[in-house]
Design a protein around this motif. Sequence first.
Motif, PDB file in Angstrom:
ATOM      1  N   GLY A 122       0.839  -1.188   0.000  1.00 32.49           N
ATOM      2  CA  GLY A 122       0.000   0.000   0.000  1.00 32.49           C
ATOM      3  C   GLY A 122       0.876   1.240   0.000  1.00 32.49           C
ATOM      4  O   GLY A 122       2.066   1.176   0.318  1.00 32.49           O
ATOM      5  N   ILE A 123       0.306   2.371  -0.354  1.00 36.22           N
ATOM      6  CA  ILE A 123       1.048   3.632  -0.348  1.00 36.22           C
ATOM      7  C   ILE A 123       1.302   4.040   1.097  1.00 36.22           C
ATOM      8  O   ILE A 123       0.368   4.124   1.897  1.00 36.22           O
ATOM      9  CB  ILE A 123       0.279   4.729  -1.089  1.00 36.22           C
ATOM     10  N   THR A 124       2.542   4.280   1.433  1.00 38.24           N
ATOM     11  CA  THR A 124       2.879   4.654   2.800  1.00 38.24           C
ATOM     12  C   THR A 124       2.637   6.144   3.030  1.00 38.24           C
ATOM     13  O   THR A 124       2.771   6.971   2.111  1.00 38.24           O
ATOM     14  CB  THR A 124       4.335   4.279   3.118  1.00 38.24           C
ATOM     15  N   SER A 125       2.286   6.502   4.258  1.00 36.53           N
ATOM     16  CA  SER A 125       1.888   7.885   4.564  1.00 36.53           C
ATOM     17  C   SER A 125       3.024   8.878   4.370  1.00 36.53           C
ATOM     18  O   SER A 125       2.785  10.049   4.068  1.00 36.53           O
ATOM     19  CB  SER A 125       1.354   7.972   5.987  1.00 36.53           C
ATOM     20  N   GLY A 126       4.281   8.431   4.522  1.00 34.43           N
ATOM     21  CA  GLY A 126       5.397   9.334   4.314  1.00 34.43           C
ATOM     22  C   GLY A 126       5.469   9.847   2.892  1.00 34.43           C
ATOM     23  O   GLY A 126       5.799  11.014   2.643  1.00 34.43           O
ATOM     24  N   LEU A 127       5.140   8.999   1.939  1.00 35.12           N
ATOM     25  CA  LEU A 127       5.108   9.393   0.532  1.00 35.12           C
ATOM     26  C   LEU A 127       3.851  10.207   0.227  1.00 35.12           C
ATOM     27  O   LEU A 127       3.910  11.255  -0.418  1.00 35.12           O
ATOM     28  CB  LEU A 127       5.167   8.156  -0.354  1.00 35.12           C
ATOM     29  N   ALA A 128       2.705   9.739   0.705  1.00 35.37           N
ATOM     30  CA  ALA A 128       1.437  10.420   0.424  1.00 35.37           C
ATOM     31  C   ALA A 128       1.417  11.824   1.014  1.00 35.37           C
ATOM     32  O   ALA A 128       0.906  12.765   0.397  1.00 35.37           O
ATOM     33  CB  ALA A 128       0.280   9.601   0.978  1.00 35.37           C
ATOM     34  N   GLY A 129       1.970  11.969   2.219  1.00 32.12           N
ATOM     35  CA  GLY A 129       1.966  13.271   2.868  1.00 32.12           C
ATOM     36  C   GLY A 129       2.749  14.301   2.084  1.00 32.12           C
ATOM     37  O   GLY A 129       2.281  15.426   1.856  1.00 32.12           O
ATOM     38  N   MET A 130       3.940  13.937   1.628  1.00 31.27           N
ATOM     39  CA  MET A 130       4.741  14.880   0.859  1.00 31.27           C
ATOM     40  C   MET A 130       4.133  15.141  -0.514  1.00 31.27           C
ATOM     41  O   MET A 130       4.153  16.270  -1.015  1.00 31.27           O
ATOM     42  CB  MET A 130       6.167  14.357   0.719  1.00 31.27           C
ATOM     43  N   SER A 131       3.565  14.115  -1.125  1.00 29.41           N
ATOM     44  CA  SER A 131       2.935  14.303  -2.428  1.00 29.41           C
ATOM     45  C   SER A 131       1.779  15.291  -2.335  1.00 29.41           C
ATOM     46  O   SER A 131       1.555  16.092  -3.253  1.00 29.41           O
ATOM     47  CB  SER A 131       2.436  12.968  -2.979  1.00 29.41           C
TER      48      SER A 131
END
Length: 264
Positions: A122-131
Amino acid sequence: MNTSPVLTGRCTLVGAGPGDPELLTLKAVKAIASATVLLVDDLVNDGVLVHASPTARIVHVGKRGGCSSTPQAFIDKLMIQAVQAGEQVVRLKGGDPFIFGRGGEEVEHLRAAGIDVQVVNGITSGLAGMSSLGAPLTHRDHAHGVVFVTGHAKPGDSGTDWPQLARTAQQAKLTLVIYMGVSHLDTITQGLLQGLPAATPVAIVQHASLPTQRQALTTLGDLVGTMDREGLQSPSIIVVGDVVQGAKAWGNPQQSLQNTALLA
């Protein structure tokens, strides 16, 4: 002659992503739909469960920092018993099972019980947050790599050597993505300041990808003060590094606490 029973059940560890149900992968949706039992973490958005079969049994097994949690040993036991009973088990986790989701531990317990296990990322929050802020985690000019690190060590573990990590990040031009760091923020910040300049850009993202997302852009030297002033709490991702300057709102503090929809 092997008389061991043939298991008809199976177990799949599924990453539900950072929160927004639309960020689920197609493979995750298929796994959820085929499950007869779902063991669901607290941080999984209820909207994800619309993909479950109406006949599926949904068991909430809370895992949230700073709150009462279902013991991991109990979750392991539930998974094993359900598979041995012939169930199609999905262990549904926020983010990605293999990035601070205890997926590795659960795979070890399942394999030790003779159970083959599949993993759906799944997409991890560290990537989603910065995106969501319009910024990358890596950049050819600003960051040659990224380090995902937890701010919450296992009991009895000394945890991360923050001064050493900061020095390495400075020398190698690395972005630091800190999970579960809110409760130890002061210690983490003081450690990082021993190897990184106080002016190092920092982004804090709470509830990444959800309508309730809030964020702040600050510097390492003012990180603790910013968290206190803005009332940002767990679950939050803290991103440290020059890539934060790529955020849409960088240089415009009045926009830095708007939600994702306004930044999009």
